[in-house]
Motif scaffolding. Structure first.
Motif, PDB file in Angstrom:
ATOM      1  N   THR A 147       0.841  -1.196   0.000  1.00 28.87           N
ATOM      2  CA  THR A 147       0.000   0.000   0.000  1.00 28.87           C
ATOM      3  C   THR A 147       0.874   1.243   0.000  1.00 28.87           C
ATOM      4  N   ASP A 148       0.596   2.177  -0.907  1.00 26.94           N
ATOM      5  CA  ASP A 148       1.360   3.425  -0.971  1.00 26.94           C
ATOM      6  C   ASP A 148       1.320   4.093   0.403  1.00 26.94           C
ATOM      7  N   PRO A 149       2.486   4.355   1.022  1.00 22.53           N
ATOM      8  CA  PRO A 149       2.513   4.829   2.409  1.00 22.53           C
ATOM      9  C   PRO A 149       1.953   6.232   2.610  1.00 22.53           C
ATOM     10  N   VAL A 150       1.760   6.989   1.539  1.00 22.22           N
ATOM     11  CA  VAL A 150       1.214   8.337   1.659  1.00 22.22           C
ATOM     12  C   VAL A 150      -0.224   8.404   1.151  1.00 22.22           C
ATOM     13  N   LEU A 151      -0.483   7.833  -0.009  1.00 22.07           N
ATOM     14  CA  LEU A 151      -1.818   7.897  -0.598  1.00 22.07           C
ATOM     15  C   LEU A 151      -2.806   6.936   0.063  1.00 22.07           C
ATOM     16  N   GLY A 152      -2.346   5.773   0.483  1.00 22.85           N
ATOM     17  CA  GLY A 152      -3.230   4.820   1.154  1.00 22.85           C
ATOM     18  C   GLY A 152      -4.388   4.388   0.278  1.00 22.85           C
ATOM     19  N   GLY A 159     -16.726   3.920  -5.592  1.00 18.17           N
ATOM     20  CA  GLY A 159     -16.253   2.873  -4.699  1.00 18.17           C
ATOM     21  C   GLY A 159     -14.833   3.108  -4.224  1.00 18.17           C
ATOM     22  N   MET A 160     -14.319   2.178  -3.452  1.00 17.47           N
ATOM     23  CA  MET A 160     -13.001   2.331  -2.848  1.00 17.47           C
ATOM     24  C   MET A 160     -11.885   2.077  -3.862  1.00 17.47           C
ATOM     25  N   VAL A 161     -10.801   2.848  -3.725  1.00 17.06           N
ATOM     26  CA  VAL A 161      -9.602   2.666  -4.547  1.00 17.06           C
ATOM     27  C   VAL A 161      -8.403   2.634  -3.610  1.00 17.06           C
ATOM     28  N   GLU A 162      -7.625   1.558  -3.668  1.00 17.74           N
ATOM     29  CA  GLU A 162      -6.377   1.474  -2.917  1.00 17.74           C
ATOM     30  C   GLU A 162      -5.226   1.781  -3.862  1.00 17.74           C
ATOM     31  N   PHE A 163      -4.290   2.602  -3.393  1.00 21.06           N
ATOM     32  CA  PHE A 163      -3.094   2.892  -4.180  1.00 21.06           C
ATOM     33  C   PHE A 163      -2.022   1.879  -3.794  1.00 21.06           C
ATOM     34  N   VAL A 164      -1.685   1.002  -4.729  1.00 22.72           N
ATOM     35  CA  VAL A 164      -0.735  -0.080  -4.479  1.00 22.72           C
ATOM     36  C   VAL A 164       0.589   0.285  -5.142  1.00 22.72           C
ATOM     37  N   GLN A 165       1.630   0.399  -4.337  1.00 20.46           N
ATOM     38  CA  GLN A 165       2.925   0.833  -4.855  1.00 20.46           C
ATOM     39  C   GLN A 165       3.743  -0.351  -5.347  1.00 20.46           C
ATOM     40  N   VAL A 166       4.334  -0.189  -6.522  1.00 26.70           N
ATOM     41  CA  VAL A 166       5.217  -1.180  -7.120  1.00 26.70           C
ATOM     42  C   VAL A 166       6.644  -0.890  -6.645  1.00 26.70           C
ATOM     43  N   LEU A 186       9.535  -5.768   2.710  1.00 21.77           N
ATOM     44  CA  LEU A 186       9.486  -4.359   2.301  1.00 21.77           C
ATOM     45  C   LEU A 186       9.596  -3.413   3.490  1.00 21.77           C
ATOM     46  N   GLU A 187       9.077  -3.812   4.649  1.00 26.33           N
ATOM     47  CA  GLU A 187       9.257  -2.972   5.839  1.00 26.33           C
ATOM     48  C   GLU A 187      10.734  -2.887   6.207  1.00 26.33           C
ATOM     49  N   THR A 188      11.451  -3.993   6.046  1.00 30.42           N
ATOM     50  CA  THR A 188      12.896  -3.962   6.286  1.00 30.42           C
ATOM     51  C   THR A 188      13.585  -3.087   5.250  1.00 30.42           C
ATOM     52  N   LEU A 189      13.157  -3.191   3.998  1.00 28.14           N
ATOM     53  CA  LEU A 189      13.718  -2.362   2.928  1.00 28.14           C
ATOM     54  C   LEU A 189      13.512  -0.885   3.218  1.00 28.14           C
ATOM     55  N   LYS A 190      12.342  -0.529   3.755  1.00 28.89           N
ATOM     56  CA  LYS A 190      12.002   0.875   3.987  1.00 28.89           C
ATOM     57  C   LYS A 190      12.924   1.534   5.004  1.00 28.89           C
ATOM     58  N   THR A 191      13.568   0.738   5.841  1.00 29.76           N
ATOM     59  CA  THR A 191      14.530   1.276   6.798  1.00 29.76           C
ATOM     60  C   THR A 191      15.683   1.978   6.084  1.00 29.76           C
ATOM     61  N   TYR A 192      16.053   1.453   4.918  1.00 29.88           N
ATOM     62  CA  TYR A 192      17.197   1.979   4.174  1.00 29.88           C
ATOM     63  C   TYR A 192      16.765   2.810   2.958  1.00 29.88           C
ATOM     64  N   TYR A 193      15.572   2.520   2.433  1.00 26.35           N
ATOM     65  CA  TYR A 193      15.063   3.229   1.261  1.00 26.35           C
ATOM     66  C   TYR A 193      13.653   3.711   1.581  1.00 26.35           C
TER      67      TYR A 193
END
Length: 352
Positions: A147-152, A159-166, A186-193
């Motif tokens: 899930t895109d960490p800013v757009l959510g 209807g509902m739209v989820e922003f899914v980040q590649v 990806l949570e581990t990746l986010k620590t560095y990126y």
């Protein structure tokens, strides 16, 4: 957009982006010939924003997976497929225009969705089998989805739209997502990126001892979330019609042999099954007190004792050949070479 079209879904996406980027004018890349009229690009368009925080990057956002105009999908809860894709690409020094290859990648993912009907969710992963930027030496050869960490997600009139980040990931990171789960990796990746940034120049985070330890500990603690694995080279034969009555031969491609072996240790000891699927058959590996083979329409079920599951984890390696497992000799494992091909069908690598 033309004022003559009631683009309520499109406007909802624009509003979500305006809440983040204010008055910044997005670079928008539309489609010249609509997909429904025979065009090659399923998406109506892709907007790209320039961001400087937390590091300089381009933020790509698609328009077309959701209902952009009037409500078309029958599901009242979701708009269209229920998502739009985004991607954050690290900006090169002095780069004034967003690289076009990212837009090509997003359109290719759209072609996959529109043709197959399969949708992307947070926690999914995909092997690209080649650099995500073609003709480059990047180590990123697979994709994770989160899930895109800013757009959510947003609620639109359709209807509902989820922003899914590649997110671009390396081959060993892909294997780690299979042995554990995509969101954990990806949570581990986010620590560095930060913000799950895709950086073509980066090495694997598994080369960082602290990241490797975190991922290994997570997999040991939680097991693997991969319950179904598509294995392109997968087949079985045997039983009463085999070379010898009661003998079964399981065929697996070398590329995914080690992955299957690793998944066994992340599924069966946690009392979870592992389903292997190809275009021709389905093989379900189940935890059991003793070994057994159960035939059914379209495939077989293999019950593996704890001893056999552990044994197979060691035996399944990316090396072509036949293996007769000592603890389950009625099942012969045949590992065949895997040929990796480029977009023109030329073999560029052979595994096994």
């Amino acid at each position: 957009m033309s004022e003559e079209v009631d683009a309520i879904g499109w406007n909802a996406i624009d509003t979500a982006l305006e809440n983040i980027y204010g008055e910044q004018q997005a670079r928008h890349y539309g489609t010249s010939i609509p997909y429904m009229l025979g065009g090659n690009d399923p998406l109506d368009g892709i907007s790209v924003y320039s961001a400087e925080q937390p590091v300089p990057h381009w933020h790509y956002v698609t328009y077309g997976f959701s209902d952009l105009y009037e409500k078309e999908s029958e599901d009242e809860t979701y708009s269209g497929y229920g998502f739009e894709l985004t991607m954050r690409l690290a900006k090169e020094p002095g780069e004034d225009e967003p690289p076009a290859w990212c837009m090509n990648l997003l359109q290719n993912l759209a072609r996959y969705v529109f043709k197959s009907g399969n949708v992307f969710h947070s926690g999914d992963h995909m092997d690209a089998n080649s650099p995500i930027r073609l003709e480059s030496d990047t180590r990123l050869t697979a994709l994770g989805f989160v899930t895109d960490p800013v757009l959510g997600e947003i609620h639109t009139p359709n209807g509902m739209v989820e922003f899914v980040q590649v997110v671009g990931i390396t081959a060993d990171e892909l294997q780690a997502t299979q042995m554990w789960n995509t969101n954990g990796l990806l949570e581990t990746l986010k620590t560095y990126y930060p913000l799950y940034m895709t950086d073509l120049e980066r090495p694997s985070i598994l080369e960082r001892p602290e990241a490797l330890e975190a991922i290994t500990d997570g997999a040991k603690r939680e097991g693997s979330s991969t319950g179904i694995l598509f294995v392109e080279q997968l087949d079985w034969r045997g039983g009463e019609e085999g070379d010898e009555a009661g003998i079964y031969i399981l065929t697996v491609g070398a590329k995914q042999a080690a992955i299957v072996g690793g998944l066994l240790s992340g599924r069966l000891p946690y009392n979870r099954t592992l389903t292997l699927v190809s275009s021709s058959c389905q093989i379900v590996l189940k935890p059991g007190e003793s070994n057994a083979v159960e035939e059914r329409d379209g495939g077989i079920d293999l019950l593996l004792s704890p001893e056999t599951a552990q044994e197979w984890g060691f035996l399944l390696q990316p090396v072509a050949g036949k293996i007769i497992p000592p603890s389950f000799p009625s099942v012969i494992i045949e590992i065949v070479p895997t040929h990796i091909k480029d977009t023109d069908g030329n073999i560029v690598q052979t595994i096994g």
